[in-house]
Design a protein around this motif. Structure first.
Motif, short mmCIF file in Angstrom:
data_model
loop_
_atom_site.label_atom_id
_atom_site.label_comp_id
_atom_site.label_asym_id
_atom_site.label_seq_id
_atom_site.Cartn_x
_atom_site.Cartn_y
_atom_site.Cartn_z
N PRO A 38 -15.10 -34.65 -13.34
CA PRO A 38 -16.53 -35.05 -13.71
C PRO A 38 -17.57 -35.22 -12.41
O PRO A 38 -18.75 -34.67 -12.79
CB PRO A 38 -16.52 -36.72 -13.90
N GLN A 39 -16.95 -34.95 -11.16
CA GLN A 39 -17.77 -34.91 -10.16
C GLN A 39 -18.45 -33.28 -10.03
O GLN A 39 -19.43 -33.15 -9.39
CB GLN A 39 -17.04 -35.08 -8.83
N CYS A 40 -18.09 -32.47 -10.78
CA CYS A 40 -18.34 -30.99 -10.63
C CYS A 40 -19.64 -30.96 -11.44
O CYS A 40 -20.22 -29.93 -11.72
CB CYS A 40 -17.22 -30.20 -10.94
N ALA A 41 -19.96 -32.11 -12.60
CA ALA A 41 -21.09 -31.64 -13.53
C ALA A 41 -22.33 -31.44 -12.61
O ALA A 41 -22.91 -32.01 -11.80
CB ALA A 41 -21.20 -33.12 -14.27
N GLY A 42 -23.09 -30.56 -13.11
CA GLY A 42 -24.24 -29.85 -12.57
C GLY A 42 -23.98 -29.09 -11.37
O GLY A 42 -25.34 -28.41 -10.74
N PRO A 232 -18.29 -29.48 -2.44
CA PRO A 232 -17.12 -29.30 -3.21
C PRO A 232 -17.60 -28.07 -4.21
O PRO A 232 -16.50 -27.33 -5.01
CB PRO A 232 -17.11 -30.55 -4.04
N GLU A 233 -18.79 -27.69 -4.41
CA GLU A 233 -19.26 -26.30 -5.30
C GLU A 233 -18.58 -25.06 -4.37
O GLU A 233 -18.38 -23.94 -5.08
CB GLU A 233 -20.37 -26.18 -5.44
N VAL A 234 -18.52 -25.24 -3.09
CA VAL A 234 -17.81 -23.99 -2.30
C VAL A 234 -16.18 -24.25 -2.51
O VAL A 234 -15.62 -24.65 -1.67
CB VAL A 234 -18.26 -23.97 -0.65
N TYR A 235 -15.77 -23.72 -3.63
CA TYR A 235 -14.11 -23.82 -3.68
C TYR A 235 -13.47 -22.61 -3.16
O TYR A 235 -12.41 -22.50 -3.01
CB TYR A 235 -14.04 -23.98 -5.13
N ASN A 236 -14.05 -21.71 -2.94
CA ASN A 236 -13.39 -20.21 -2.33
C ASN A 236 -13.47 -20.36 -0.96
O ASN A 236 -14.67 -19.83 -0.37
CB ASN A 236 -13.91 -19.17 -3.06
N LEU A 237 -12.21 -20.14 -0.10
CA LEU A 237 -12.50 -20.09 1.17
C LEU A 237 -12.36 -18.72 1.73
O LEU A 237 -13.02 -18.45 2.92
CB LEU A 237 -11.03 -20.89 1.88
#
Length: 366
Positions: A38-42, A232-237
């Motif tokens: 849910p924290q990823c909403a938006g 957290p939107e930057v999920y790819n290292l």
């Protein structure tokens, strides 16, 4: 061929992306199912299947819904990044494959539940040998393919080494637990004057309640213009690794991924352990980690205490401009041991295996 990827966590996607792109390039139908917290909403997430030629995207609210959609889709292959849910089922014609979401020094890699797939994609000969020794029956279902996540970095033009005297870029990418994050210096930029820091915490550091102290530390660093803290939107290292001269982490996959690129890494061995992992409960920590961890530390410059970190960083920065580093031969052997072939074609081999094995089974069925 229809291949569906089920990412139960957002941070599983980087391992899938090169395979998704390769399958789409070959003309196969691809669907990505993604469970988002849910924290990823938006959040503005760059996800496959959002009108970008990387197949279709289906967002699901739970693991249970993900399996329900997989049963409905009935793809030829369902690809996972972790264990199969023993309480769930798939369509009779759907075969399962594992492209595990990480590498490194945690015993979970050898959990027998990870052998319950029609195809298990294995990154290195070392892992394949260990799996075979522990569970010989799993061997026919395993394929040695390499580590797909690194394909984009290996096939991209290699960036020039940092010129001596230029400001270094330091990438700090800790795991969530056990982590060095809580014990890192509060004034992180002061460790190396003039350096640029990129901080990429684990997704769970942002989303789980028990890691609130980590978020407080991240907020403090973000106030300094010398530190770029990735949300957290930057999920790819992977894109961040392309920018960095030195990677700093703890016992995480990131260490070995960056070292595999021939770049220096700093291993923080000072970890913040819960009381339930210390003293008489230290066995829990040992159980969580691969007992062979000490042999892997040769890939890195190591810091046992926060006070040692500054000096260790300066040695790693010096190495980042030295193509003939004395650590390189031993590091190369260990990286091959952990990651396997590094030719940028792991995603091609995975695609080949999916096609070949499906064709073999179809012929037998016919």
């Amino acid at each position: 061929m229809h291949v569906a990827f089920f990412a139960e966590q957002l941070y599983y996607l980087p391992q899938f992306l090169p395979v998704i792109e390769e399958l789409c390039r070959r003309g196969h139908r691809v669907t990505t199912l993604l469970r988002l917290d849910p924290q990823c909403a938006g959040m503005a997430l760059n996800l496959p299947g959002e009108g970008d030629g990387r197949g279709d995207l289906i967002r699901v609210a739970s693991v249970r819904e993900g399996y329900a959609r997989l049963r409905q889709l009935a793809p030829d292959w369902a690809v996972f990044g972790t264990f199969l849910d023993a309480s769930e089922t798939l369509a009779a014609n759907t075969r399962t494959a594992l492209v595990y979401h990480g590498i490194g020094v945690k015993n979970v890699l050898f959990d027998k539940r990870l052998n319950a797939f029609d195809l298990r994609c294995v990154e290195s000969q070392r892992v394949l040998d260990e799996l075979t020794a522990r569970d010989p029956a799993a061997r026919p279902r395993c394929a040695l393919v390499g580590f797909a996540k690194l394909d984009p970095l290996i096939t991209a033009p290699r960036p020039a080494r940092r010129a001596s005297g230029a400001a270094p870029v330091l990438l700090y990418a800790p795991t969530f637990y056990p982590s060095s994050l809580e014990r890192m210096p509060v004034r992180l930029p002061d460790l190396v004057p003039g350096a640029k820091w990129i901080v990429k915490p684990h997704f769970f550091s942002w989303t789980l309640k028990q890691y609130a102290p980590q978020r407080e530390q991240l907020a403090e660093w973000a106030r300094d213009a010398r530190v770029e803290v990735c949300g957290p939107e930057v999920y790819n290292l992977v894109p961040l690794m392309a920018r960095a001269d030195v990677l700093v982490s703890d016992a995480s996959s990131a260490l070995f991924e960056f070292a595999a690129l021939g770049r220096p890494v700093v291993w923080c061995r000072f970890l913040a352990l819960r009381w339930s992992y210390r003293g008489p409960f230290a066995w829990r920590f040992k159980q969580r980690m691969d007992p062979n961890t000490p042999r892997y530390e040769a890939v890195a410059h190591t810091a046992d205490k926060p006070a040692q970190l500054g000096g260790v960083l300066f040695r790693a920065i010096a190495e980042s401009t030295d193509p003939d580093c004395a650590l390189q031969p031993q590091r190369e052997a260990l990286i091959e041991h952990l990651i396997g072939p590094r030719d940028g074609r792991a995603s091609e081999r995975i695609s080949d295996e999916l096609t070949r094995r499906l064709g073999r089974v179809t012929a037998l069925d016919g």
